[in-house]
Design a protein around this motif. Structure first.
Motif, PDB file in Angstrom:
ATOM      1  N   ALA A 107       0.819  -1.216   0.000  1.00  0.00           N
ATOM      2  CA  ALA A 107       0.000   0.000   0.000  1.00  0.00           C
ATOM      3  C   ALA A 107       0.851   1.263   0.000  1.00  0.00           C
ATOM      4  CB  ALA A 107      -0.936   0.000   1.203  1.00  0.00           C
ATOM      5  N   PHE A 108       1.950   1.272   0.767  1.00  0.00           N
ATOM      6  CA  PHE A 108       2.765   2.478   0.851  1.00  0.00           C
ATOM      7  C   PHE A 108       3.405   2.799  -0.505  1.00  0.00           C
ATOM      8  CE2 PHE A 108       6.544   4.984   2.093  1.00  0.00           C
ATOM      9  CZ  PHE A 108       5.912   5.967   2.838  1.00  0.00           C
ATOM     10  N   GLY A 109       3.894   1.778  -1.183  1.00  0.00           N
ATOM     11  CA  GLY A 109       4.487   1.985  -2.497  1.00  0.00           C
ATOM     12  C   GLY A 109       3.476   2.489  -3.511  1.00  0.00           C
ATOM     13  N   TYR A 110       2.235   1.993  -3.422  1.00  0.00           N
ATOM     14  CA  TYR A 110       1.214   2.458  -4.348  1.00  0.00           C
ATOM     15  C   TYR A 110       0.844   3.911  -4.072  1.00  0.00           C
ATOM     16  CZ  TYR A 110       0.383  -1.937  -6.719  1.00  0.00           C
ATOM     17  OH  TYR A 110       0.526  -3.050  -7.506  1.00  0.00           O
ATOM     18  N   THR A 126       0.264 -10.010 -12.065  1.00  0.00           N
ATOM     19  CA  THR A 126      -1.052  -9.420 -11.812  1.00  0.00           C
ATOM     20  C   THR A 126      -1.932 -10.448 -11.114  1.00  0.00           C
ATOM     21  OG1 THR A 126      -0.910  -7.971 -13.742  1.00  0.00           O
ATOM     22  CG2 THR A 126      -3.102  -8.391 -12.853  1.00  0.00           C
ATOM     23  N   ILE A 127      -2.531 -10.037  -9.983  1.00  0.00           N
ATOM     24  CA  ILE A 127      -3.447 -10.895  -9.238  1.00  0.00           C
ATOM     25  C   ILE A 127      -4.719 -10.109  -8.974  1.00  0.00           C
ATOM     26  CG2 ILE A 127      -3.838 -12.202  -7.106  1.00  0.00           C
ATOM     27  CD1 ILE A 127      -0.857 -12.635  -6.869  1.00  0.00           C
ATOM     28  N   ASN A 128      -5.860 -10.685  -9.339  1.00  0.00           N
ATOM     29  CA  ASN A 128      -7.168 -10.060  -9.130  1.00  0.00           C
ATOM     30  C   ASN A 128      -7.212  -8.654  -9.729  1.00  0.00           C
ATOM     31  OD1 ASN A 128      -9.838  -9.927  -8.217  1.00  0.00           O
ATOM     32  ND2 ASN A 128      -9.247  -8.997  -6.262  1.00  0.00           N
ATOM     33  N   GLY A 129      -6.623  -8.496 -10.901  1.00  0.00           N
ATOM     34  CA  GLY A 129      -6.687  -7.234 -11.614  1.00  0.00           C
ATOM     35  C   GLY A 129      -5.692  -6.178 -11.172  1.00  0.00           C
ATOM     36  N   GLU A 130      -4.866  -6.462 -10.175  1.00  0.00           N
ATOM     37  CA  GLU A 130      -3.891  -5.497  -9.671  1.00  0.00           C
ATOM     38  C   GLU A 130      -2.476  -5.980  -9.988  1.00  0.00           C
ATOM     39  OE1 GLU A 130      -4.216  -2.583  -8.364  1.00  0.00           O
ATOM     40  OE2 GLU A 130      -6.339  -2.461  -7.870  1.00  0.00           O
ATOM     41  N   THR A 131      -1.726  -5.136 -10.670  1.00  0.00           N
ATOM     42  CA  THR A 131      -0.346  -5.477 -11.012  1.00  0.00           C
ATOM     43  C   THR A 131       0.587  -5.090  -9.877  1.00  0.00           C
ATOM     44  OG1 THR A 131      -0.788  -5.134 -13.360  1.00  0.00           O
ATOM     45  CG2 THR A 131       1.516  -5.107 -12.660  1.00  0.00           C
ATOM     46  N   GLY A 347       5.369 -12.948   3.674  1.00  0.00           N
ATOM     47  CA  GLY A 347       4.853 -14.126   2.982  1.00  0.00           C
ATOM     48  C   GLY A 347       3.519 -13.888   2.307  1.00  0.00           C
ATOM     49  N   LEU A 348       2.691 -13.032   2.897  1.00  0.00           N
ATOM     50  CA  LEU A 348       1.403 -12.696   2.291  1.00  0.00           C
ATOM     51  C   LEU A 348       1.461 -11.396   1.495  1.00  0.00           C
ATOM     52  CD1 LEU A 348      -1.144 -13.571   5.151  1.00  0.00           C
ATOM     53  CD2 LEU A 348      -0.752 -14.821   3.024  1.00  0.00           C
ATOM     54  N   GLY A 349       2.328 -10.481   1.919  1.00  0.00           N
ATOM     55  CA  GLY A 349       2.363  -9.168   1.303  1.00  0.00           C
ATOM     56  C   GLY A 349       2.724  -9.178  -0.170  1.00  0.00           C
ATOM     57  N   TRP A 350       3.506 -10.146  -0.621  1.00  0.00           N
ATOM     58  CA  TRP A 350       3.919 -10.186  -2.021  1.00  0.00           C
ATOM     59  C   TRP A 350       2.732 -10.369  -2.971  1.00  0.00           C
ATOM     60  CZ3 TRP A 350       2.917 -14.243  -5.327  1.00  0.00           C
ATOM     61  CH2 TRP A 350       2.473 -15.430  -4.724  1.00  0.00           C
ATOM     62  N   LEU A 351       1.583 -10.835  -2.432  1.00  0.00           N
ATOM     63  CA  LEU A 351       0.410 -11.067  -3.274  1.00  0.00           C
ATOM     64  C   LEU A 351      -0.152  -9.767  -3.846  1.00  0.00           C
ATOM     65  CD1 LEU A 351      -1.443 -13.685  -1.048  1.00  0.00           C
ATOM     66  CD2 LEU A 351      -0.251 -14.130  -3.205  1.00  0.00           C
ATOM     67  N   GLY A 352       0.130  -8.643  -3.172  1.00  0.00           N
ATOM     68  CA  GLY A 352      -0.342  -7.357  -3.670  1.00  0.00           C
ATOM     69  C   GLY A 352      -1.764  -7.052  -3.245  1.00  0.00           C
ATOM     70  N   PRO A 353      -2.205  -5.808  -3.462  1.00  0.00           N
ATOM     71  CA  PRO A 353      -3.517  -5.386  -2.967  1.00  0.00           C
ATOM     72  C   PRO A 353      -4.684  -6.108  -3.604  1.00  0.00           C
ATOM     73  CG  PRO A 353      -2.558  -3.710  -4.401  1.00  0.00           C
ATOM     74  CD  PRO A 353      -1.488  -4.730  -4.155  1.00  0.00           C
ATOM     75  N   GLY A 354      -4.525  -6.567  -4.835  1.00  0.00           N
ATOM     76  CA  GLY A 354      -5.618  -7.258  -5.499  1.00  0.00           C
ATOM     77  C   GLY A 354      -6.059  -8.504  -4.771  1.00  0.00           C
TER      78      GLY A 354
END
Length: 472
Positions: A107-110, A126-131, A347-354
């Motif tokens: 989130a901070f990087g975005y 890209t996961i769930n539409g978010e790159t 471990g979970l954060g790499w999945l991204g916001p999507g």
């Protein structure tokens, strides 16, 4: 069992609590809230939500005053309700905290990407539409490791950083409120609802989601063992946290609707940021966006520290592996739990916001269940230990039950399909089910302590007071 180092004064504890509650996205997405509920629905609905959360906070205050130990809710539920209830409470709390931590990794990087396009380069997947972009991910990894280092040698350094960011949030928020009310007009706020809408319905519809704005006030209870102030004052700090954070939200949101016509703000992309920009205060618009950055960092740091303390408590009672409760003999920090928290976050954060938004949305259900369990513990504790001396007992004994009903409403509203705030089918229902099943498996394979041993480890010096209370 070694105890954590008592390092936090009242100001640092409040900084973790209040700044941990005041999040990030609300400051630039409130245009969507104005559009859905009207300015009146948002401000008044939030005020009602603050009162309901305060009712729950009274239960936290009583229990924290009696048992100022790491892990807060885990300790309360084990003492009053037993091992199964304590595991369930702790596991739900971890689910809520870990979901938010994973979201904060990217989130901070975005947010930075809105100002510096370089962060939106080098796409990875890209996961769930978010790159997910490499610079965004690297910033999240760096922040996680920084928070690990800040707390590795003691919570004091992290607390000073939290206090500094908290002070900046308060100063900027005060500037927004003073300018908004002095330079704006009641004509911008009134009428406070959309023409033809039902004002009462819009207000009540926002009460339940508004309670999720205040979800982090339990940080004070979780960090109680780190505090070097009397237990009664720690308990009061819980209630102060809710009222202060809720008051901050209401003031800034009301000032946003006061400084510029809220119906026009509702059509803008960045809420408070856009409103103050349009009203002719570009510096304050930047300040509003800065609150978003600081709020994200304070929430990230607060939940990072709190998660490690929940793990310590669950390890002490062997609800999870006992090694998680290890305290460094010299630094008196929970080094194993801190490492575990960092590992799970990354471990979970790499999945991204999507993808992580699926985890984040289930957090409201987890926290609603935790609130309910704490209130239930508050009412059952005197029955189990009728002679227990408690430093603080609210005279308005019925208020926590009202807050618990609000928590149940959050759960029902999220679980019932097509309710307006229901979980996303099927992803979020699957995540909720998997988290519950994983918790059940861990509970079944754990090597339990006897109740006496577990309570002695969880309560430390407070155990003798509990023992005396059971004998009367």
């Amino acid at each position: 069992m070694a105890e954590l180092k008592k390092s936090l004064g009242l100001l640092q504890l409040l900084a973790f609590g209040i700044a941990g509650v005041v999040g990030s996205s609300w400051i630039y997405t409130n245009s969507l809230l104005f559009d859905s509920y009207g300015a009146g629905g948002v401000v008044l609905g939030l005020a009602i939500g603050v009162l309901l959360a305060t009712c729950v906070a009274l239960a936290y205050s009583e229990l924290t005053s009696a048992f100022p130990r790491a892990g807060g809710e885990v300790v309360f539920s084990y003492t009053a309700l037993g091992r199964r209830a304590s595991f369930f409470t702790g596991w739900m709390l971890l689910g809520a905290y870990v979901s938010s931590l994973a979201f904060y990794v990217t989130a901070f990087g975005y947010l930075l990407g809105n100002f510096f396009p370089v962060f939106n380069t080098i796409p990875l997947y890209t996961i769930n539409g978010e790159t997910v972009y490499l610079p965004v991910l690297l910033v999240g990894v760096a922040l996680t490791l920084l928070f690990l280092v800040l707390n590795w040698y003691g919570i004091e350094v992290g607390a000073q950083v939290q206090l500094a960011m908290f002070a900046a949030i308060v100063i900027i928020g005060a500037a927004l409120a003073v300018t908004g009310f002095s330079a704006g007009s009641a004509d911008n706020f009134l009428p406070a609802y959309h023409p033809g809408s039902n004002a009462l319905a819009d207000t009540l519809r926002f009460v339940i989601p508004s309670m999720t704005f205040l979800a982090g006030f339990g940080l004070v209870s979780v960090l109680a063992e780190d505090a070097k102030i009397p237990a009664r004052r720690i308990g009061r700090a819980v209630v102060i946290t809710v009222l202060a954070a809720g008051g901050f939200y209401c003031l800034v949101l009301a000032a946003t609707a006061w400084v510029f016509p809220w119906e026009e703000t509702a059509a803008m992309p960045l809420g408070t940021v856009s409103a103050f920009q349009a009203a002719g205060f570009p510096v304050l618009a930047v300040g509003a966006y800065l609150i978003a950055f600081l709020g994200l960092l304070t929430s990230f740091l607060g939940l990072f520290v709190a998660s490690s303390r929940v793990l310590v408590a669950m390890g002490r009672a062997r609800l999870l592996p006992e090694g998680l409760s290890a305290v460094h003999p010299r630094r008196r920090t929970p080094h194993v739990a801190l490492l575990f928290t960092a590992a799970v976050t990354l471990g979970l954060g790499w999945l991204g916001p999507g993808a992580v938004v699926w985890f984040l949305d289930t957090g409201g259900v987890y926290l609603g269940l935790v609130w309910f369990m704490v209130v239930l513990s508050k009412y059952l504790l005197p029955r189990r230990y009728p002679g227990l001396e408690r430093p603080y007992v609210s005279r308005l004994w019925f208020l926590p039950a009202i807050g618990a009903l609000g928590a149940v409403a959050v759960i029902v509203w999220a679980l019932v399909p097509n309710s307006g705030a229901s979980l996303v089918w099927p992803a979020e229902y699957i995540i909720l089910g998997v988290w519950l099943v994983l918790g059940l498996l861990l509970y079944l394979v754990a090597r339990p302590r006897t109740r006496t041993d577990a309570l002695q480890s969880l309560l430390g010096d407070s155990y003798s007071m509990l023992e005396r209370g059971s004998l009367r």
